[in-house]
Design a protein around this motif. Structure first.
Motif, short mmCIF file in Angstrom:
data_model
loop_
_atom_site.label_atom_id
_atom_site.label_comp_id
_atom_site.label_asym_id
_atom_site.label_seq_id
_atom_site.Cartn_x
_atom_site.Cartn_y
_atom_site.Cartn_z
N UNK A 2 0.84 -1.19 0.00
CA UNK A 2 0.00 0.00 0.00
C UNK A 2 0.88 1.24 0.00
N UNK A 3 0.35 2.31 -0.59
CA UNK A 3 1.09 3.58 -0.67
C UNK A 3 0.19 4.71 -0.20
N UNK A 4 0.64 5.44 0.81
CA UNK A 4 -0.11 6.58 1.33
C UNK A 4 0.30 7.82 0.55
N UNK A 5 -0.70 8.54 0.02
CA UNK A 5 -0.42 9.70 -0.82
C UNK A 5 -1.27 10.89 -0.36
N UNK A 6 -0.64 12.05 -0.31
CA UNK A 6 -1.35 13.29 0.00
C UNK A 6 -2.08 13.74 -1.26
N UNK A 7 -3.41 13.93 -1.21
CA UNK A 7 -4.15 14.37 -2.41
C UNK A 7 -3.58 15.64 -3.02
N UNK A 8 -2.98 16.50 -2.19
CA UNK A 8 -2.41 17.75 -2.71
C UNK A 8 -1.22 17.49 -3.62
N UNK A 9 -0.66 16.28 -3.60
CA UNK A 9 0.48 15.94 -4.45
C UNK A 9 0.05 15.31 -5.78
N UNK A 10 -1.25 15.07 -5.94
CA UNK A 10 -1.75 14.45 -7.18
C UNK A 10 -2.18 15.54 -8.15
N UNK A 11 -1.53 15.60 -9.32
CA UNK A 11 -1.92 16.57 -10.34
C UNK A 11 -3.21 16.12 -11.03
N UNK A 12 -3.18 14.88 -11.52
CA UNK A 12 -4.36 14.32 -12.16
C UNK A 12 -4.22 12.80 -12.21
N UNK A 13 -5.32 12.15 -12.51
CA UNK A 13 -5.34 10.70 -12.65
C UNK A 13 -5.95 10.38 -14.01
N UNK A 14 -5.27 9.55 -14.77
CA UNK A 14 -5.74 9.21 -16.11
C UNK A 14 -6.09 7.73 -16.18
N UNK A 15 -7.23 7.45 -16.79
CA UNK A 15 -7.70 6.08 -16.92
C UNK A 15 -7.44 5.57 -18.33
N UNK A 16 -7.03 4.31 -18.41
CA UNK A 16 -6.82 3.65 -19.71
C UNK A 16 -7.19 2.18 -19.55
N UNK A 17 -8.34 1.81 -20.13
CA UNK A 17 -8.81 0.43 -19.99
C UNK A 17 -9.12 0.11 -18.55
N UNK A 18 -8.50 -0.93 -18.02
CA UNK A 18 -8.71 -1.33 -16.62
C UNK A 18 -7.64 -0.77 -15.69
#
Length: 243
Positions: free
Chosen positions: A142-158
């Motif tokens: 598991x990886x704990x991530x601060x939402x403020x560090x996420x620029x964007x999330x891209x989906x491709x297939x599954x």
């Protein structure tokens, strides 16, 4: 648990704030602890040992005023939410250097209660939006991530790919619908079925051309079906968080 400090040299005001803030936090079902201090020095001594998440800080105090306290606080830990408490409106403009979250006027009890209610609403929204998320990684990790560090999330297939500050990417097998359920709508919007965008990294939006420009140079299209929702969410974001 959310740790809240109240620092005010006026005992009556200190007790009033403690009672009202506790009542509002309980109404939000937010697990919290409230600690009161009658001087800036006393507060700073404890803050150095264990950083508070939030401080309601009186500006006019005899031993060390709220601005001096805020400056020393920022040297120790810069993530504490500062809410200044003051009876002098002219001091509000002098406080911007300390990046306060909000202001509470020392006015009539009813006005102060109403402002406290508004501040606690915004505060709990902010804290919820920036609560760390846990990304399930391969092999049970598991990886704990601060939402403020996420620029964007891209989906491709599954699969989805998290694009983080600094250029790091995390690619895992997952559906974007599932990911969106873990993100705050106060911070993230979905302009297209294949993207979730952190609104804090939006440089500008051209709604007529259905284009969103991010700080790292990425251009994300906005689907016609999601345009209205995107406009509403981004407007709400600017109202809540500003630029």
């Amino acid at each position: 648990m959310l740790t809240v400090a109240i620092c005010d040299d006026n005992r009556q005001m200190l007790e009033f704030l403690e009672k009202e803030i506790d009542k509002l936090m309980c109404g939000k079902e937010t697990e919290h602890g409230i600690y009161t201090f009658s001087s800036g020095k006393e507060f700073l001594e404890q803050h150095k040992i264990s950083h508070f998440d939030v401080v309601f800080l009186d500006i006019k105090m005899p031993d060390m005023d709220g601005f001096e306290v805020a400056a020393k606080m920022r040297e120790v830990f810069d993530k504490t939410y500062i809410i200044f408490v003051t009876g002098e409106d002219s001091l509000v403009y002098d406080s911007f250097d300390f990046q306060p979250f909000y202001f509470i006027p020392k006015s009539s009890s009813e006005i102060t209660r109403e402002r406290l209610r508004h501040v606690v609403d915004k505060l709990t929204g902010h804290i919820s939006a920036f609560k760390k998320i846990v990304i399930p990684m391969p092999y049970g990790q598991k990886r704990s991530v601060d939402p403020a560090d996420i620029l964007f999330i891209r989906s491709s297939g599954n699969n989805v790919e998290y694009h983080l500050k600094g250029g790091e990417k995390i690619r895992i097998r997952r559906k974007l619908d599932e990911v969106m359920g873990e993100l705050s709508p106060l911070l993230f919007l979905r302009p297209h079925k294949s993207y979730a965008v952190n609104m804090g990294f939006i440089d500008r939006i051209n709604f007529p051309r259905l284009e969103m420009f991010l700080g790292d140079g990425t251009v994300v299209g906005i689907s016609k079906a999601r345009r209205k929702e995107a406009e509403e969410l981004y407007s709400e974001y600017l109202s809540n968080f500003g630029r």
